[in-house]
Structure formats: structure tokens, C-alpha cells
Design a protein around this motif. Structure first.
Motif, PDB file in Angstrom:
ATOM      1  N   CYS A 366       0.836  -1.207   0.000  1.00  0.00           N
ATOM      2  CA  CYS A 366       0.000   0.000   0.000  1.00  0.00           C
ATOM      3  C   CYS A 366       0.873   1.260   0.000  1.00  0.00           C
ATOM      4  CB  CYS A 366      -0.920   0.016   1.210  1.00  0.00           C
ATOM      5  SG  CYS A 366      -2.180  -1.260   1.121  1.00  0.00           S
ATOM      6  N   ASP A 367       1.954   1.208   0.815  1.00  0.00           N
ATOM      7  CA  ASP A 367       2.871   2.352   0.864  1.00  0.00           C
ATOM      8  C   ASP A 367       3.484   2.591  -0.502  1.00  0.00           C
ATOM      9  OD1 ASP A 367       2.304   2.452   3.484  1.00  0.00           O
ATOM     10  OD2 ASP A 367       4.212   1.591   4.163  1.00  0.00           O
ATOM     11  N   GLU A 370       1.275   4.345  -2.793  1.00  0.00           N
ATOM     12  CA  GLU A 370       1.200   5.767  -2.491  1.00  0.00           C
ATOM     13  C   GLU A 370       2.364   6.518  -3.132  1.00  0.00           C
ATOM     14  OE1 GLU A 370       0.161   8.169   1.504  1.00  0.00           O
ATOM     15  OE2 GLU A 370       1.972   6.949   1.511  1.00  0.00           O
ATOM     16  N   THR A 400      -6.163   4.958   6.169  1.00  0.00           N
ATOM     17  CA  THR A 400      -5.136   5.441   5.238  1.00  0.00           C
ATOM     18  C   THR A 400      -4.792   4.349   4.240  1.00  0.00           C
ATOM     19  OG1 THR A 400      -3.704   5.037   7.113  1.00  0.00           O
ATOM     20  CG2 THR A 400      -3.846   7.304   6.320  1.00  0.00           C
ATOM     21  N   GLN A 401      -4.628   3.092   4.763  1.00  0.00           N
ATOM     22  CA  GLN A 401      -4.358   1.985   3.857  1.00  0.00           C
ATOM     23  C   GLN A 401      -5.450   1.888   2.812  1.00  0.00           C
ATOM     24  OE1 GLN A 401      -3.998  -1.839   5.680  1.00  0.00           O
ATOM     25  NE2 GLN A 401      -2.000  -1.311   6.498  1.00  0.00           N
ATOM     26  N   GLN A 403      -7.341   4.081   1.623  1.00  0.00           N
ATOM     27  CA  GLN A 403      -7.277   5.099   0.577  1.00  0.00           C
ATOM     28  C   GLN A 403      -6.127   4.854  -0.386  1.00  0.00           C
ATOM     29  OE1 GLN A 403      -7.242   8.558   3.054  1.00  0.00           O
ATOM     30  NE2 GLN A 403      -9.394   8.229   3.568  1.00  0.00           N
ATOM     31  N   LYS A 404      -5.030   4.272   0.179  1.00  0.00           N
ATOM     32  CA  LYS A 404      -3.859   4.060  -0.658  1.00  0.00           C
ATOM     33  C   LYS A 404      -4.025   2.864  -1.589  1.00  0.00           C
ATOM     34  CE  LYS A 404      -1.033   4.333   2.990  1.00  0.00           C
ATOM     35  NZ  LYS A 404       0.190   4.078   3.724  1.00  0.00           N
TER      36      LYS A 404
END
Lengths: 510, 437
Positions: A366-367, A370, A400-401, A403-404
Motif C-alpha cells: 500500500c505504501d 502511495e 489510510t491503507q 485510501q492508498k
């Protein structure tokens, strides 16, 4: 050679996982549940054929893992998730607890440090007990036991049915698997990987290298370099007759030395008692030969700790390889520019940590999305998408995950049927219509054998059939059931157990 | 720790719900020569409500897959192959009205004669007034022999080889090495020849062939190299056996190329039901502890045939089964000597491998009655040579004889010679000692 169709829907895969060991299976499940289109590529005909084929089948709390390590956080994440999901799958969990037993002055001196480390690792219920308390819990231990630490959270599980369940859940919910399929070359362009395999080309957006004992070789071949080197470490085990299982209640751990956790005496969920492992560094990545001298040493070590083992016959011996590296911690890293994640050096705690590793890798993924300025592939704004339903499988996704991530987590994933092999489960022999018992020592039914020979994970070797059913893993090791098994597996195995006379006459003619 | 202790109980609680239950006078576990012989004898004595429980799809036991003579000399006064002997036994039992349930596996022996069994219908309970356990023997597998090397396909016991060849017309390999020189090892050679398999060598760790002449000259007759003083060190191969490494003192180690290994002999009683349950096990024989009636530590249970000790022929097992049937019939009529007042037979001599029976009721029984029990104590030795076997009760010498002994050679001591006057205390064990000359 034919091309592997991109996926059942005709579009490229989101994720290709190389290696169907315990880590690859847990990875496939996680990414499938998160909504990705997953393919698992395994070079052996049966899954769990490398490091995952042999271990001590313990679900660890992480009490003795290095504080602050990635390994610890994955073990603890994996432990929690297994506790959460095991009932839903019908997987066994026997909270036997463990005792770290001190047998010498030196051992005894180390106990306080182990308790402190356990507490630092947030395993709060670990405590020192006296020799008397230990004897009450474990009357079968030798008199020379000095003192111990009790670790109530350590448990024993089924080391094969669990990963089979993980991968089956992926397959049931849209994942795919290619067995007997070796990755022979790769190319990366325009954000897409093309993996050349022995079955054709696989196209995917992201690769996760879970190749275990071969992880560094895959990285070297693809990236030109590997950040670690696999140094296979062999562990041999001795399994005693089931009559021995009543001799101990918990897992008997030694005080660890610098190199290894040492020789453990443990029960299995199948009702055996086993002693192991040894820790022998070697070059070969597939050589799991056993050695008489090492086995005799293990037997002697077992008897020294549990004297009544002296009267108990040996049922089986086995050996496994841990993919150790020059580093102590796991080697998990994302190559963000290249959509490549390597999961390496998962040495001896993979069974406990696999589910946690999969979550960790999903976070990395996920990061990475982003960083790439990804967002959902369907082009819709993620903010307008309904939030995934919170359930056991998806409940850790953070906002947040969410959304990513490019994918939509499955709302209601299906749960696959799982083999019931542990003694605490309702074994098939108890149920009407099982056909008949084929393997008498382990009470494996004809229905269980036939089930293991069907479907996308059908056993294609005796080793695979053993992991799925336990056939021939008991005392007689095939004395009684070899003929019946040869008949039932005709046409299913890559190397037949025993060809029919007609078959071998034909071979001669060719 | 409470979790650890509760789980087996949970498992058995599941087993007890809604299980069908039935009852018989005598249940016989195992439909081989001794089990069927016991059934025939019980029928002859008028015990009608009996059942033989056989886990294979056909009764007959090990002879079913020994496709060569000689079988049946004692029982049928003619020379038969194993399979036709097995068929005749089954026919005889069925003809006498014995119920044989096949494809029924006994899972658990419980105190007092309750058996947990499983069949196509699932699990059920069977209550028997007496149980004869006649589960036979098997050979020691590769794992328990702790053989080094790769765990690959192609290393089998003789039993597995014979069932593959004779029951299914299969050929697990073409050029195996045969390990061991017991009687069964020569049966393995015959099985190979029957299937068109050509063994490449026979190896024996000892200095002598274990089996007696004429078997011992058989390898030479068929041109099979026999290597004595040669130990199997390890098995080589990737997916299947490709070679074995052997060692001969003075000649070092060498490879023998082959595609299979037949691990022969090293018989051990198939005593797992007894071992997992409540019956006492004798370390020497590996079978249950029995008195001269084959009666176990739970006197509802009897043992017969090769479960008693490794290993005798089918004909010998048949005789033992028949006698055991008689003793069980006698026990049901209250005719056997007291179980509790038995004397222990012991030996701490490392040369003595086992004694069977391990307990004797020393009250002299009326001769020729069913109370008589076994006529001999059966012994096996670990060593080879001439020596004196002595039997002591405390400081008294009860019996002695000069003997030639050898591994796997049967030695018999007449029980009659050991009987003591009823006044004698029964708690003094009879100690067996052997001194090599």
C-alpha cells in the motif's frame, strides 16, 4: 509453449507470488482478501515442498524473539490472526503452553533474562516457576530439571492443513495457482512484469518473492543482486510412537544458545511426541537426508529429558531446511521502482509468523502504491467507494491503507473446507461413508485419500499426499497400506509409487 | 495447563454421542491364521456369538500375500501357497458359522472389553465378554532402523513388496538390494523372482546368515551375491533409490547401484492397540504381557499368534490361536487358574532377547485339560554360541540345560519343569540366565 492466460478474467494479474510455502500461501490469502487478482507460481508439483515441509508445528507467542525485530512483530501479528481465524476454518489450536526448562546452573542463570525479554515483548503471562511447580505440571520430566519458565500462550497447530487452508481460501475467492511451474526469466517494462515460466508467460503488476530457500537466487536473477544470502540450516527430528504423547503436557523448550533454540520435546496435534531439531549448516538447498548419528543424539537428548521415552519405539524421522541468512532478522524489502517485494530469511518461525508477514507485506504494498501516486485502477475516486465491511479477514485495514490501496477488499470471502487431521477434530473415521480405512496407523480413510487427489491442489507425490492426509506417516510407514495406496494413486503421481506389471512391460518396450 | 489436559476428554466425548452399540460373547481382532483358528475352536466349543474383526477388505492375514509354498502342512496336511492357504482358512471359518466382518478397524481397546471400532458406517462401540487380540507382526520400517540418507521412494519392507506383487501385480523396482537374512528375506527373493525383479545383492550385518539351512544356500543357488559383515550405511537418490552405501569392516565403504531396498525382517508385534490402551507391554517381545493362557494384564483380553512375540510361521500361529480359543472358552466357563496369583518370569541378561509368557500361574493343572495352558516358555537370544541356560527362584536352581543359541532361533523350556508346589510363595520371580561357554 502455451501462454498462461493472464487470469480467468483475461486481464493481467495484480500480484504474482513466487513460491507456495507457508509464506506464499498466507500471502495469497491476504492479497486475495484485499481484493487483488493473485497468482501463485510454485516449481514443485505439491505446495509446501521446501522449507515448509518440516518444522516443529508450534505457534509461537514471540516471547523469546529479538525485541523490536520485524520477526517479533510478524510472529505476534501471525499469532493473533491465527487465534482469530482458526475456528472459522476448523483448524486445530491446542494451547499446550510451553516450559523453558533449566537443566544446569548456566541455564538457571539465564532464566531471569528470558522472562525480562518476554515482558519486553509484551508476553506478560510468562513467569518463573520452581522445580516443584514444574514437576506438578510435568511429572514425566527427568529429576534433573532445575527450574523453568512457563509460557502459557505457546500452542501446537497442524503445520500443513493451515497453509493449505490459506491457499485454498485464495483459490476459492478468485486466486490461481500454477504448480510444477518454474520461473525461468523476467522482464519489467511500463510498470508490468512478464515472468517467463516453464508453463508460459505470466503478466502481472507486482511480484512478491516468497521463494524461501531459493529467495536469494530469484532476487539475484531478477535484480542483479540479492541483499542476503540463503544459508540452509538443516533440522532433523525424531517422532516417537503415539504412546509417548501422554508423557508430557506442554512444549519442553531448552534454554537457547547463541546459535539455535536447541532441542525441543513437543507433542503434535496428531497425537505424537517428537524431539528436534538439530541445527546443521549446509550448502545444499534440497538435501533433507537424515543421519543416524544425529538421530541417535536426538533420541538420547529426548530420553535425558523424558526418561520414559526409553521404552517407546520410533515412528518416523524427518528433516527440514530453514532458509537462514547471514542476518538474524527477516529480510523483507520492497523495490519501489520495480513493483517487487522480497520476503526472505524466514527461518524457523514462518509457521507462526506467516499471517503476520502477509499483513506486513500488504502494508508495504500500500505504501508503495502511495509513492507511485497509484490510486484505484478502476479510475474511480477511492473516496466515493464504499468502505470495506469490517470482518475478521479485513478488520486491520486502516483508513489510510484503504485510501492508498488499489483494490477493494472482499466483502464476504468464502471459507474453504479443511482436512480434519488433528486428534481434537472430528476425524473422518468417526463419520459414516468414509469408504474404509486405508492407512490403519493414522486412521486415514479412502474418502480422505480421494479428496486429496482432486482439485487444483491435488497431491502429485507421496510427500504431498502425506501432508494432506497423513497416510503412511504412522508406525508401520506403509507396511500395510502400500499396495492399497499404489492402487488409489494410480495415474495421479508424477513418479508412481509402484507401476503395474503391465505398465513396466510397456516401459521396457519403449 | 488445564487446556492441555482437557483436550483428549473432549475428543472422546465426541466419540460417545449417538454411537451404535452392540455386544458379543467373544470379539477376535485380526482375521489371520491365529484369529481364525481361535474362532474355529470357540465355535467347536459351542461359543456361538463371536465375531472376527478384520481391517483389510479380505480376511486371511499375511499369508494372503505370500504367493509361495509351504503353507498348510499342519492344518490341512498338504502343501499350499500362502493365498490358497488363506482362502481355505477363511472358507473353513465361514463354513463353521464364524461371522467375519471385513473393512472394520478397531481404534481403541477399553478396560473391560469395550472396543471402539470404525467401518463404512462410521464409529461404533462393541462390548465383548472376552477379546482375543490377534493382530500379528510387521517388519521394522526404515525410520525405526534410523537408516541415514535420502528419504526417497523405493525402500520397502517385505510385507509391502509382497502385497504390491501378489495382490496387485505391481513392480515397485527392478534391481533392489535385499537387507537381512532372516527366513522372510528368502521369501523376499522368491517374491522378486516371481515378479521378474532381479535383486542385485543381499547384505547381512552379522557374520552368519540368520535363517537356517537350506534357506541359507538359496542366494548361491539363484546367483545372488551375499555379503556378510556388511552394514547398510545410507540410501542415496533424489526421487527414487539410486544406490545404497554399505560398509564392510576392513574393506571400507562402497556404493551398490540399485533402484530399491527391501528391508526384511526385524519383526515387531503389531501391538499398537495394546500400547495405546491400558494393557501392559513386555519390552522383550514388544507384545502384551501374558500368562500361559495368553491372558493380558486386563484379564478380559487375550493375545494369540505373532502378537505374542516375533515371529513364527503361519502354522505355528494357527496352533497358538486354536489353543487360545480353547482357553477363552474355558475362561468363560470359569475353568482357568487364577489370574492374580501369577509368578513373574524375568531376565536381566542382555543375551536373552525375550521370554514368553512373562507370567505363570504355577499351580500344577490337571494334565490334558484346558487349564494346562502353553506347554513351553518361548525364548529368543541376541547372540550365537553354546552355553548353559539356568532358571532360578531366589537362591534355588530350578532348571538348567546346555544349549546352542543363535539370533532368531526358537528355544523352548517346558513349563511343567517350572511348576512348584501350591504352598510355594508366588511372588518370587523366576529368573532366566544364560552363560556362554
Amino acid at each position: 509453449m502455451e501462454n498462461i492466460p493472464a487470469s480467468r478474467s483475461g486481464t493481467p494479474f495484480d500480484i504474482a507470488i513466487i513460491g507456495a510455502g507457508i509464506v506464499g500461501c498466507a500471502m495469497a490469502r491476504r492479497f486475495t482478501l484485499e481484493g487483488a487478482k493473485v497468482v501463485v507460481i510454485e516449481k514443485a508439483s505439491d505446495i509446501l515442498d521446501g522449507a515448509s515441509k518440516a518444522n516443529s508445528a508450534i505457534l509461537h507467542t514471540g516471547f523469546d524473539a529479538p525485541t523490536g525485530s520485524l520477526e517479533l512483530s510478524c510472529i505476534q501479528g501471525g499469532y493473533r490472526e491465527y487465534i482469530d481465524i482458526h475456528k472459522q476454518f476448523g483448524l486445530p489450536l491446542e494451547k499446550s503452553g510451553a516450559h523453558v526448562v533449566a537443566w544446569s546452573d548456566e541455564d538457571e542463570a539465564a532464566l531471569d533474562g528470558i522472562v525480562a525479554q518476554a515482558h519486553a515483548n509484551n508476553v506478560e503471562d510468562v513467569s518463573l516457576i520452581s522445580a516443584q511447580q514444574l514437576r506438578r505440571c510435568e511429572p514425566g520430566l527427568a529429576e534433573s530439571a532445575r527450574a523453568a519458565i512457563t509460557v502459557p500462550g505457546e500452542a501446537i497447530i497442524d503445520p500443513w492443513s493451515a497453509p493449505y487452508a490459506y491457499l485454498r481460501q485464495s483459490l476459492l475467492n478468485g486466486g490461481e495457482v500454477y504448480l510444477d511451474c518454474e520461473v525461468t526469466g523476467v522482464s519489467f517494462s511500463a510498470g508490468m512484469w512478464e515472468l517467463a515460466t516453464s508453463h508460459g508467460a505470466v503478466h502481472c503488476a507486482q511480484v512478491i518473492n516468497c521463494a524461501g530457500l531459493y529467495g536469494d537466487l530469484i532476487d539475484k536473477a531478477v535484480l542483479g543482486t540479492a541483499s542476503f544470502e540463503i544459508k540452509p540450516r538443516k533440522g532433523q527430528f525424531v517422532v516417537f510412537d503415539k504412546a509417548a504423547a501422554s508423557l508430557i503436557n506442554s512444549i519442553i523448550l531448552p534454554v537457547p544458545t547463541r546459535r539455535t533454540k536447541g532441542v525441543v520435546v513437543f507433542r503434535t496435534v496428531f497425537g505424537n511426541l517428537a524431539v528436534g531439531p538439530t541445527a546443521e549448516d549446509q550448502e545444499a538447498r534440497a538435501d533433507t537426508a537424515t543421519d543416524q548419528a544425529a538421530l541417535r543424539t536426538l533420541i538420547a537428548a529426548g530420553i535425558a529429558k523424558v526418561p520414559a521415552l526409553e521404552t517407546i519405539p520410533i515412528t518416523a524421522v524427518y528433516a527440514g531446511l530453514r532458509p537462514a541468512t547471514q542476518f538474524k532478522d527477516y529480510q523483507i524489502a520492497a523495490q519501489q521502482q520495480r513493483n517487487w517485494i522480497t520476503v526472505g530469511g524466514i527461518r524457523s518461525t514462518g509457521l507462526s509468523s506467516a499471517l503476520g508477514i502477509a499483513r506486513h507485506v500488504f502494508e508495504l504494498y500500500c505504501d508503495q502504491a502511495e509513492v507511485e501516486g497509484g490510486g484505484r485502477k478502476d479510475g474511480k475516486d477511492s473516496a466515493t467507494q464504499p468502505k470495506p465491511q469490517i470482518n475478521i479477514q479485513t478488520n486491520t485495514r486502516t483508513n489510510t491503507q484503504d485510501q492508498k490501496c488499489k483494490h477493494l477488499a472482499l466483502r464476504d470471502p468464502q471459507v474453504p473446507p479443511v482436512a480434519r487431521l488433528a486428534e481434537s477434530t472430528t476425524r473422518d473415521w468417526r463419520c459414516a461413508g468414509h469408504g474404509s480405512i486405508v492407512c490403519h496407523c493414522e486412521l486415514v480413510s479412502e474418502r480422505e485419500i480421494k479428496a486429496a487427489l482432486k482439485g487444483p491442489l491435488a497431491a502429485r507425490s507421496l510427500a504431498g499426499l502425506k501432508r494432506q492426509t497423513r497416510a503412511t506417516m504412522g508406525r508401520c510407514q506403509g507396511f500395510y497400506c502400500s499396495a492399497r495406496l499404489a492402487e488409489l494413486t494410480d495415474g495421479h503421481f508424477d513418479v508412481p509409487l509402484a507401476p503395474g506389471a503391465q505398465q513396466s512391460a510397456k516401459d521396457k518396450g519403449q | 495447563m488445564s487446556d492441555a489436559k482437557s483436550w483428549p476428554q473432549e475428543a472422546s466425548a465426541q466419540a460417545n454421542t449417538d454411537m451404535p452399540q452392540s455386544a458379543v460373547e467373544v470379539a477376535i481382532i485380526g482375521g489371520g491364521p491365529s484369529g481364525l483358528a481361535a474362532a474355529l475352536e470357540l465355535k467347536r466349543r459351542g461359543i456361538s456369538n463371536i465375531v472376527v474383526l478384520e481391517r483389510e477388505n479380505e480376511a486371511g492375514g499375511i499369508p494372503r500375500h505370500c504367493g509361495h509354498p509351504p503353507f498348510g502342512v499342519r492344518e490341512f496336511a498338504r502343501v499350499l501357497t500362502g493365498p490358497s492357504y488363506a482362502r481355505r482358512l477363511v472358507r473353513a471359518a465361514r463354513g463353521a458359522g464364524v461371522t467375519i466382518r471385513t473393512a472394520v478397524t478397531v481404534v481403541e481397546l477399553r478396560p473391560g472389553g469395550e472396543l471402539l471400532i470404525t467401518s463404512q458406517q462410521g464409529s461404533e462401540l462393541l462390548q465383548a465378554r472376552r477379546v482375543i487380540v490377534a493382530t500379528g507382526v510387521r517388519e521394522t520400517p526404515r525410520s525405526a532402523r534410523l537408516i541415514s540418507g535420502a528419504r526417497v521412494l523405493g525402500a520397502l519392507n517385505t510385507g509391502a513388496l509382497q502385497s504390491l506383487v501378489y495382490l496387485q501385480n505391481r513392480k515397485p523396482f527392478k534391481r533392489p538390494v535385499i537387507v537381512g537374512t532372516e527366513l522372510v528375506s528368502f521369501s523376499a527373493i522368491m517374491t522378486c523372482r516371481h515378479a521378474g525383479i532381479t535383486p542385485v545383492a543381499m547384505i547381512e550385518a552379522g557374520a552368519h546368515v540368520t535363517a537356517r539351512w537350506p534357506s541359507s544356500i538359496f542366494p548361491r543357488l539363484v546367483g545372488l551375491p551375499l555379503y556378510l559383515n556388511t552394514r547398510l550405511v545410507s540410501i542415496k537418490g533424489t526421487r527414487r533409490v539410486q544406490a545404497v552405501e554399505v560398509e564392510t569392516p576392513g574393506h571400507g565403504r562402497r556404493l551398490i547401484e540399485c533402484d530399491g531396498v527391501v528391508l526384511t525382517g526385524g519383526f515387531t508385534p503389531e501391538a499398537s492397540l495394546a500400547r495405546m490402551g491400558h494393557l501392559a507391554i513386555d519390552r522383550g517381545t514388544g507384545g502384551p504381557v501374558v500368562d500361559q493362557y495368553g491372558r493380558c494384564s486386563d484379564p478380559v483380553y487375550f493375545a494369540a499368534g505373532n502378537l505374542l512375540r516375533p515371529v513364527e510361521t503361519a502354522g505355528w500361529s494357527f496352533q497358538e490361536g486354536r489353543r487360545c480359543g480353547g482357553w477363552v472358552a474355558g475362561d468363560l466357563a470359569g475353568d482357568l487358574a487364577d489370574h492374580a496369583r501369577a509368578t513373574q518370569l524375568t531376565s536381566s541378561d542382555p543375551g536373552i532377547k525375550y521370554l514368553m509368557p512373562q507370567k505363570l500361574n504355577l499351580t500344577a493343572p490337571p494334565e490334558g485339560t484346558k487349564r494346562e495352558g502353553m506347554k513351553h516358555v518361548q525364548l529368543r537370544f541376541e547372540l550365537r554360541g553354546k552355553g548353559v541356560l539356568t532358571i532360578h527362584r531366589g537362591s534355588d536352581l530350578v532348571w538348567q540345560r546346555s544349549l546352542h543359541v543363535a539370533p532368531e532361533r526358537r528355544i523352548l523350556v517346558p513349563i511343567k519343569a517350572l511348576l512348584a508346589p501350591p504352598s510355594h510363595p508366588t511372588d518370587t520371580p523366576l529368573e532366566f540366565r544364560f552363560k556362554i561357554e
